[in-house]
Write an enzyme that holds these catalytic residues in place. Structure first.
Site, PDB file in Angstrom:
ATOM      1  N   CYS A 213       4.169   1.814  -1.289  1.00 34.43           N
ATOM      2  CA  CYS A 213       3.336   2.777  -0.558  1.00 34.43           C
ATOM      3  C   CYS A 213       3.834   2.996   0.879  1.00 34.43           C
ATOM      4  CB  CYS A 213       1.887   2.304  -0.538  1.00 34.43           C
ATOM      5  SG  CYS A 213       0.753   3.666  -0.222  1.00 34.43           S
TER       6      CYS A 213
ATOM      7  N   ASP B 290      -7.983  -4.063  -2.440  1.00 34.68           N
ATOM      8  CA  ASP B 290      -7.327  -4.284  -1.154  1.00 34.68           C
ATOM      9  C   ASP B 290      -8.194  -5.284  -0.367  1.00 34.68           C
ATOM     10  OD1 ASP B 290      -5.753  -3.996   1.109  1.00 34.68           O
ATOM     11  OD2 ASP B 290      -6.465  -1.974   1.602  1.00 34.68           O
TER      12      ASP B 290
HETATM   13  O1  LIG Z   1      -0.817   1.742   4.835  1.00 36.97           O
HETATM   14  C1  LIG Z   1      -1.651   2.360   5.498  1.00 36.97           C
HETATM   15  O2  LIG Z   1      -1.457   2.622   6.694  1.00 36.97           O
HETATM   16  C2  LIG Z   1      -2.938   2.818   4.868  1.00 36.97           C
HETATM   17  C3  LIG Z   1      -3.828   3.507   5.647  1.00 36.97           C
HETATM   18  C4  LIG Z   1      -5.010   3.966   5.097  1.00 36.97           C
HETATM   19  C5  LIG Z   1      -5.310   3.720   3.778  1.00 36.97           C
HETATM   20  C6  LIG Z   1      -4.439   3.010   2.987  1.00 36.97           C
HETATM   21  C7  LIG Z   1      -3.248   2.538   3.505  1.00 36.97           C
HETATM   22  N1  LIG Z   1      -2.364   1.801   2.725  1.00 36.97           N
HETATM   23  C8  LIG Z   1      -2.754   1.080   1.582  1.00 36.97           C
HETATM   24  O3  LIG Z   1      -3.355  -0.137   2.001  1.00 36.97           O
HETATM   25  C9  LIG Z   1      -3.175  -1.119   1.028  1.00 36.97           C
HETATM   26  C10 LIG Z   1      -2.819  -2.452   1.648  1.00 36.97           C
HETATM   27  O4  LIG Z   1      -1.618  -2.389   2.344  1.00 36.97           O
HETATM   28  P1  LIG Z   1      -0.908  -3.707   2.976  1.00 36.97           P
HETATM   29  O5  LIG Z   1      -0.051  -4.287   1.901  1.00 36.97           O
HETATM   30  O6  LIG Z   1      -1.973  -4.659   3.386  1.00 36.97           O
HETATM   31  O7  LIG Z   1      -0.110  -3.193   4.100  1.00 36.97           O
HETATM   32  C11 LIG Z   1      -2.120  -0.596   0.065  1.00 36.97           C
HETATM   33  O8  LIG Z   1      -2.762  -0.293  -1.145  1.00 36.97           O
HETATM   34  C12 LIG Z   1      -1.599   0.668   0.694  1.00 36.97           C
HETATM   35  O9  LIG Z   1      -1.360   1.627  -0.295  1.00 36.97           O
END
Ligand SMILES: O=C(O)c1ccccc1N[C@@H]1O[C@H](COP(=O)(O)O)[C@@H](O)[C@H]1O
Length: 206
Positions: free
Chosen positions: A6, A126
């Site tokens: 992502c 998450d």
């Molecule tokens: O990554 C981002 O900035 C974000 C912002 C808003 C909504 C979702 C976002 N990302 C998603 O967040 C989770 C967790 O990410 P991390 O591994 O803790 O960095 C993941 O599913 C991203 O797709």
């Protein structure tokens, strides 16, 4: 196990990571994120192999705006990180695959998911934080033992090279895939190709 990467936003990096053949690639359409796609040209996504599910990530976005961006970027899936309702999810599901994200902590009430079970394709668990995602923080995966619906789920929240071996050991009948994001970055929106290559090898080796 399916792999989603992502927070992609830089053309050269998108191409390089596509070469690793992730199952899903996520693009963040949330202006407050440091991974916001901004003015990324739609043809950068059009050039991706059809095997990669192009996924738009949204937070409480106006439904018509989401639909317009689905068409503009030819998205095949949406990942919803706000307080989107089951009805909102169901309407988008007529057009694309829907992943509904929930911030989880030890007090999370898995009962709330029942209302969404017929309106989404996947849940995405998450870590619950004050922000909407991309925190880089892990939650206690033991709480997943309390999840007993059939809707498959992605695990996310601080997944990293260090904790992936443990992720690989998780046994849950509905565990479908992982979402790799901020812990695989050189800077926000720029993924570390070698780090991800190692992660893919680990996850795809029996
Ligand atoms: O990554 C981002 O900035 C974000 C912002 C808003 C909504 C979702 C976002 N990302 C998603 O967040 C989770 C967790 O990410 P991390 O591994 O803790 O960095 C993941 O599913 C991203 O797709």
């Amino acid at each position: 196990m399916k792999i989603k990467v992502c927070g992609m936003k830089m053309p050269g990096n998108i191409k390089a990571i596509a070469g690793l053949e992730p199952d899903y690639m996520g693009f963040i359409f949330y202006g407050k994120s440091p991974r916001y796609v901004g003015s990324l040209p739609a043809n950068e996504l059009a050039a991706l192999p059809a095997s990669i599910v192009k996924t738009g990530v949204f937070v409480n976005e106006d439904l018509e705006t989401v639909k317009q961006l689905i068409n503009q970027y030819q998205l095949a899936a949406v990942q919803l990180h706000g307080g989107e309702s089951p009805e909102y999810c169901a309407e988008l599901r007529e057009q694309v695959t829907v992943l509904k994200a929930f911030g989880v902590d030890e007090t999370f009430d898995f009962e709330v998911l029942k209302d969404y079970a017929n309106s989404v394709d996947y849940f995405l668990f998450d870590t619950k934080t004050a922000a909407h995602g991309g925190s880089g923080q892990v939650f206690d995966w033991q709480v997943l033992d309390r999840y007993n619906l059939e809707v498959p789920f992605f695990l996310s929240g601080g997944l990293s090279a260090e904790n992936l071996p443990e992720v690989k050991q998780l046994k849950h009948p509905a565990f479908y895939g992982v979402d790799l994001n901020s812990r695989f970055e050189i800077e926000p929106g720029l993924k570390d190709e070698e780090k991800l290559r190692s992660a893919f090898t680990l996850l795809r080796t029996n």
